[in-house]
Write an enzyme that holds these catalytic residues in place. Structure first.
Site, mmCIF file in Angstrom:
data_model
loop_
_atom_site.group_PDB
_atom_site.id
_atom_site.type_symbol
_atom_site.label_atom_id
_atom_site.label_comp_id
_atom_site.label_asym_id
_atom_site.label_seq_id
_atom_site.Cartn_x
_atom_site.Cartn_y
_atom_site.Cartn_z
ATOM 1 N N ASP A 13 -77.756 102.137 -17.304
ATOM 2 C CA ASP A 13 -77.351 101.708 -18.939
ATOM 3 C C ASP A 13 -78.923 102.317 -19.791
ATOM 4 O OD1 ASP A 13 -76.190 100.916 -21.361
ATOM 5 O OD2 ASP A 13 -77.547 99.197 -21.246
ATOM 6 N N SER A 14 -78.657 102.474 -20.829
ATOM 7 C CA SER A 14 -79.865 102.792 -21.522
ATOM 8 C C SER A 14 -80.732 101.794 -21.686
ATOM 9 C CB SER A 14 -79.338 103.074 -23.033
ATOM 10 O OG SER A 14 -78.584 102.141 -23.606
ATOM 11 N N CYS A 76 -73.282 102.202 -19.808
ATOM 12 C CA CYS A 76 -73.651 102.456 -21.120
ATOM 13 C C CYS A 76 -72.215 103.242 -21.646
ATOM 14 C CB CYS A 76 -74.892 103.459 -21.269
ATOM 15 S SG CYS A 76 -75.201 103.788 -22.763
ATOM 16 N N GLU A 155 -80.262 92.316 -29.613
ATOM 17 C CA GLU A 155 -81.460 92.224 -28.761
ATOM 18 C C GLU A 155 -82.408 91.467 -29.601
ATOM 19 O OE1 GLU A 155 -83.038 96.155 -27.292
ATOM 20 O OE2 GLU A 155 -81.206 96.144 -26.317
ATOM 21 N N CYS A 187 -69.353 98.926 -26.705
ATOM 22 C CA CYS A 187 -71.008 99.017 -26.679
ATOM 23 C C CYS A 187 -71.131 97.757 -25.636
ATOM 24 C CB CYS A 187 -71.603 98.872 -27.813
ATOM 25 S SG CYS A 187 -73.238 98.520 -27.853
ATOM 26 N N HIS A 189 -73.636 95.780 -25.892
ATOM 27 C CA HIS A 189 -73.866 94.645 -26.438
ATOM 28 C C HIS A 189 -72.734 93.617 -27.267
ATOM 29 C CE1 HIS A 189 -77.503 96.673 -25.820
ATOM 30 N NE2 HIS A 189 -78.329 96.202 -26.340
HETATM 31 N N1 DGL Z 1 -75.937 100.860 -23.990
HETATM 32 C C1 DGL Z 1 -75.536 101.607 -25.269
HETATM 33 C C2 DGL Z 1 -74.109 101.638 -25.299
HETATM 34 O O1 DGL Z 1 -73.207 100.844 -24.560
HETATM 35 C C3 DGL Z 1 -75.978 100.577 -26.314
HETATM 36 C C4 DGL Z 1 -77.543 100.639 -26.752
HETATM 37 C C5 DGL Z 1 -78.005 102.019 -27.127
HETATM 38 O O2 DGL Z 1 -77.689 102.649 -28.029
HETATM 39 O O3 DGL Z 1 -78.516 102.852 -26.043
HETATM 40 O O4 DGL Z 1 -73.311 102.422 -26.032
#
Ligand code: DGL
Length: 268
Positions: A13-14, A76, A155, A187, A189
């Site tokens: 993931d990012s 992600c 976050e 997403c 989050h």
């Molecule tokens: N993990 C990213 C997503 O699910 C969210 C955080 C980011 O923008 O990197 O799109």
């Protein structure tokens, strides 16, 4: 030689958000070892260009392949929306993204085929969810909405309360007016805001949490490929690309349990 089923699953993931997917996988297939990579040095992906996200995703996947993984989960949503097709062309291990499982769950839960998708600006602008939904169900009405404030709020650990409700009302108002009956939380989050989102959307709207549906897809693919590990207790090992301070602090919130040692790596 290690039998394929005993090799770990790679998840990237990012940043920290993909831990919601890793947690769902750990609960569903508890014997699997998971190697998690959070590209914390370059988060967020959700506001980056297609070119950048493609490059980052490839570097993450190559790191995991070097760890000997048998399958890669692109946890992600932004990377899944933008880079998954290209990664599949380049790499030979099975790759699972979060878009397809979310799309299928939304279609099966939507009685009136009026579906909303929320995600980062890059995910919504890519049109990946919208076009896959229309491909599988041409009659579907799809409404996408980017919700850029939700990632920084999560976050900060700000998941409920007046400010969260105001932001959600603002983002979700148009989807409510369009009477969507299923809403994809597109997403990593957003599952953390589930109670607040349910409060704004009302009980009649089904919320699709891609973490759960992705964990189900992973199990299906492992079974189909004869790679499912059925004995022992799986471990979760985490790597990040920047100092792990924030990852350690918020890990429990996203993973639902404490994380072991988190190591820093440099990708090339
Ligand atoms: N993990 C990213 C997503 O699910 C969210 C955080 C980011 O923008 O990197 O799109």
């Amino acid at each position: 030689m290690i039998h394929t089923s005993n090799r770990p699953i790679g998840v990237f993931d990012s940043g920290i958000g993909g831990l919601t997917v890793a947690a769902a996988m750990h609960a569903r297939t508890p014997s699997e070892d998971i190697i998690y990579l959070g590209d914390t040095a370059r988060v967020p992906y959700g506001t980056k260009s297609t070119h950048a996200v493609n490059r980052y995703a490839l570097e993450c996947a190559l790191f995991l392949l070097n760890q000997g993984v048998k399958l890669i989960v692109v946890a992600c949503n932004t990377a899944s929306s933008i880079a998954l097709t290209r990664l599949r062309e380049i790499l030979s291990v099975p790759l699972i993204g979060v878009v397809e499982p979310g799309v299928k769950a939304a279609l099966s839960s939507s009685a009136h085929k009026r579906i909303g998708v929320i995600g980062t600006p890059s995910t919504i602008n890519s049109g990946a969810y919208q076009s896959r939904l229309r491909e599988l169900a041409p009659e579907v009405e799809v409404y996408g909405k980017a919700c850029p404030l939700l990632v920084p709020m999560a976050e900060e650990g700000r998941l409920k309360g007046e400010i969260v409700d105001m932001v959600l009302e603002d983002y979700l108002g148009s989807l409510k007016r369009r009477k969507v009956d299923s809403l994809i939380l597109g997403c990593t989050h957003y599952p953390l805001f589930k109670p607040s989102i349910a409060g704004v959307m009302g009980d009649d709207v089904h919320l699709v949490d891609s973490a759960q549906t992705t964990a189900e897809s992973v199990e299906e693919v492992l079974l189909r490929e004869g790679m499912l590990r059925t004995h022992g207790t799986g471990t979760v090992k985490c790597y990040v690309t920047d100092v792990p301070r924030q990852f350690n602090k918020l890990g429990r919130l996203f993973f639902g349990d404490s994380l072991g040692k988190v190591s820093r790596v440099t990708l090339s």
